[in-house]
Design a protein around this motif. Sequence first.
Motif, PDB file in Angstrom:
ATOM      1  N   VAL A 182     -12.267   4.793  -2.837  1.00 50.32           N
ATOM      2  CA  VAL A 182     -11.094   5.455  -2.269  1.00 50.32           C
ATOM      3  C   VAL A 182     -11.558   6.483  -1.235  1.00 50.32           C
ATOM      4  CG1 VAL A 182      -9.105   6.938  -2.727  1.00 50.32           C
ATOM      5  CG2 VAL A 182      -9.691   5.119  -4.335  1.00 50.32           C
ATOM      6  N   CYS A 183     -11.141   6.299  -0.005  1.00 45.95           N
ATOM      7  CA  CYS A 183     -11.431   7.271   1.045  1.00 45.95           C
ATOM      8  C   CYS A 183     -10.256   8.223   1.131  1.00 45.95           C
ATOM      9  CB  CYS A 183     -11.603   6.572   2.395  1.00 45.95           C
ATOM     10  SG  CYS A 183     -13.071   5.574   2.482  1.00 45.95           S
ATOM     11  N   GLY A 184     -10.436   9.416   0.572  1.00 46.41           N
ATOM     12  CA  GLY A 184      -9.327  10.372   0.567  1.00 46.41           C
ATOM     13  C   GLY A 184      -9.460  11.380   1.688  1.00 46.41           C
ATOM     14  N   SER A 185      -8.445  12.253   1.772  1.00 45.99           N
ATOM     15  CA  SER A 185      -8.436  13.343   2.750  1.00 45.99           C
ATOM     16  C   SER A 185      -8.837  12.862   4.140  1.00 45.99           C
ATOM     17  CB  SER A 185      -9.385  14.463   2.320  1.00 45.99           C
ATOM     18  OG  SER A 185      -9.058  14.890   1.035  1.00 45.99           O
TER      19      SER A 185
ATOM     20  N   LEU B 263      -3.890  14.612   2.640  1.00 48.85           N
ATOM     21  CA  LEU B 263      -2.958  13.785   1.876  1.00 48.85           C
ATOM     22  C   LEU B 263      -3.179  12.288   1.997  1.00 48.85           C
ATOM     23  CD1 LEU B 263       0.428  15.625   2.363  1.00 48.85           C
ATOM     24  CD2 LEU B 263      -0.811  15.265   0.230  1.00 48.85           C
TER      25      LEU B 263
ATOM     26  N   ASN C 206       2.889   4.267   0.895  1.00 47.67           N
ATOM     27  CA  ASN C 206       3.008   4.871   2.220  1.00 47.67           C
ATOM     28  C   ASN C 206       1.655   5.227   2.830  1.00 47.67           C
ATOM     29  OD1 ASN C 206       2.679   6.881   0.421  1.00 47.67           O
ATOM     30  ND2 ASN C 206       4.522   8.031   0.949  1.00 47.67           N
TER      31      ASN C 206
ATOM     32  N   LEU D  92       0.819  -1.215   0.000  1.00 46.41           N
ATOM     33  CA  LEU D  92       0.000   0.000   0.000  1.00 46.41           C
ATOM     34  C   LEU D  92       0.853   1.265   0.000  1.00 46.41           C
ATOM     35  CD1 LEU D  92      -2.677  -1.131   2.606  1.00 46.41           C
ATOM     36  CD2 LEU D  92      -3.059  -0.762   0.173  1.00 46.41           C
TER      37      LEU D  92
ATOM     38  N   LYS E  45      -4.974   8.540   2.416  1.00 42.11           N
ATOM     39  CA  LYS E  45      -6.154   7.859   1.881  1.00 42.11           C
ATOM     40  C   LYS E  45      -6.214   6.422   2.388  1.00 42.11           C
ATOM     41  CE  LYS E  45      -3.895   6.157  -2.327  1.00 42.11           C
ATOM     42  NZ  LYS E  45      -2.517   6.461  -1.913  1.00 42.11           N
TER      43      LYS E  45
END
Lengths: 212, 463
Positions: free
Chosen positions: B428-431, B411, B398, B396, B413
């Motif tokens: 995708v779970c971002g932020s 930054l 970093n 995965l 996710k």
Amino acid sequence: MPNQSGNVYGLTILSPILDDPTIRISHDTALRIYLEKLPRHEDGPFAKVSATHLCRLVVMDDVVFVGAPAKQEHLQSKYLVFTSNFYGDLDAYLADMAAKIPDVVNDIWSHCVGYPGVRDPKAFAAYMKNCQIETTFFFAAVNDKTVEQTLRALQTKVEFAAFVEENQGRPPAELQAAFSTFWHRLEQLPPLRAGARELTRIRVAGVSGNAP
Amino acid sequence: MTKLNVFDIQGFVARGYNLPKASFLLAEIVDPGNGRHFVRRVAEQVTTAERWEQGKKPLSTLNIAFTWQGFVKLGLPDATLISFPVEFCQGMRQRSHILGDVGKNDPQHWDPVWQEDRVHVWLAVNAQNPDELAKRTAEVCRLMEETGGARLLGTQPASAVYIDGQPTPKEHFGFTDGFGNPDFEGVERNTIPGQGKLTADGKWAPLATGEFILGYPDESQELPACPVPYLLGINGTYMAFRKLHQNVASFRRYLEEKGKAYAGGKEKLAAKFAGRWRDGTPVELSPDKPDPALVKDPQRNTNFTYGNDMAGVRCPLGGHIRRMNPRDAFGFNGALVNRRRIMRRGMPYGEYTPEDQPARDEDDHGVVFMALGASLFRQFEFVQQQWTEYGNDAHLGNDKDPLVGRHEPGLDKHIVQGTADPGNAPFVCGSLPQFVEVRGGGYFFLPSLTALRLIGDGSVDPR
């Protein structure tokens, strides 16, 4: 051939360091001081030798026998150890070192015995090969890819994750349009600089903002 | 079969007490002589690993542990002090660069009690109810005063989350917690499938005792590194203590928001973060819905592997429990994991905010996380550095642990792997906001009863 794994080359060079008792700062000390001050990461000299995945320069004073009974064994000389994992062919790599960072190479290897300089690339290559020892085992987690491909893949991974996050769940037609815009922008993106330290830096140049 | 000396090992090391109330008293040693006297007196009361007869569970328990600075203050000989592992000597605060305790987790933001190396002693009181807790705590404080050996710096309360007046195994994010502590040889209980190590034929066996207690062979068939004298170390173990603040409002808001976009909905997304549905059902075993019968069945509720889910379409590759205990996910029948196990003794602290009440990040609530093991460096620190704060082993990059990782604003996710099934689409779970913040902690050693007496008598002799 143990020096190579696919297209990745594991180079090991041991160059004897000059021993001159008449000078004020010995060559190995001068070399240590110089190496310590070399810029790092994207400003490091080997970032310009673009086939370099990873390289390392070490001053080896001596090797110490571990065991009993103790033995007083010494190398005949101090050595500069240069190891590099790079993509491609050794001759091309050495030629690129001579062409891209001649001053740094001269500054470093001028402390070594018999160094001919880089002005004559053939002599330089012959010297380096003369100092080469076989790399019996090495590991480079680069999947047999070039540096550019590797950096590009990293960039694509980061940007694509951002694209998915921003566009997931959109209707197929919109998604396709957004993807084609994204792809076009991605292709236009300048390549990442070799040696860049963190993905956060990569993101700065990113193509986010794909969302409507 | 390893036989444990249950009269010598502190009870806290051998088992989770499953008592709903606790106080962790953090104290400094005032004076070496009086400090040793205090230790001697406490040793008389320390709860051992002795088995409780049916229905004879004590009303309260008492355990004790020391930081390296505490051992210095108690006047342990220099030859003994330098024989401890470097990470223990340095303490958790000094190890922030290894642990990734930077940004919001930087020790400069920790609670004042953890700011200097003043916490020398950790005294744990666990109790059946608040009265017994208060009673036992007062006794310990009285001992500190009577002997003049220790001064209380602070108390970290902890309590099971009570719902409808009953203690539950819930934590503040609403997950049922505390499954799957590693089984190891010598513990008097039936082996629960899924809790030890995998054998070549795919069965589960207890881990070697030396992974968790000094003085017994470990998974490399060696005795764990032990301070000198040996007697000081054996039957003892190390503990990482961390106060983990939980941003409950941020977590709920994030789930709510992303749960609307995620095909599986909010609860399934929560399950894809933790690796368990909030009721505790392993998402690996029941990917589509919680299964209360499964949760209740100890033969099944932690009995699973990831070998048939290498793409992470049931439990995501970065799911919290998959990161913390990857089982067979890295191949080799789980052999790469057996030396990285930690024994958890965590407990929530602070008021629980029911799901239908508005929660606030700044309220003082979280988990008192305690991880025991024979090597802080090899076990806790490795898990924290490589599996919590990094993702390479799980392929995965970093990415960090979605629940407990230290997230950089905007930054980080978490990728929820999926399939072509519309109800299990990739996401995708971002932020990611930072859901959990470190508010303090330290490295401790929990000595055996014998070692406590040696320390108390001032007769630790490294020669």
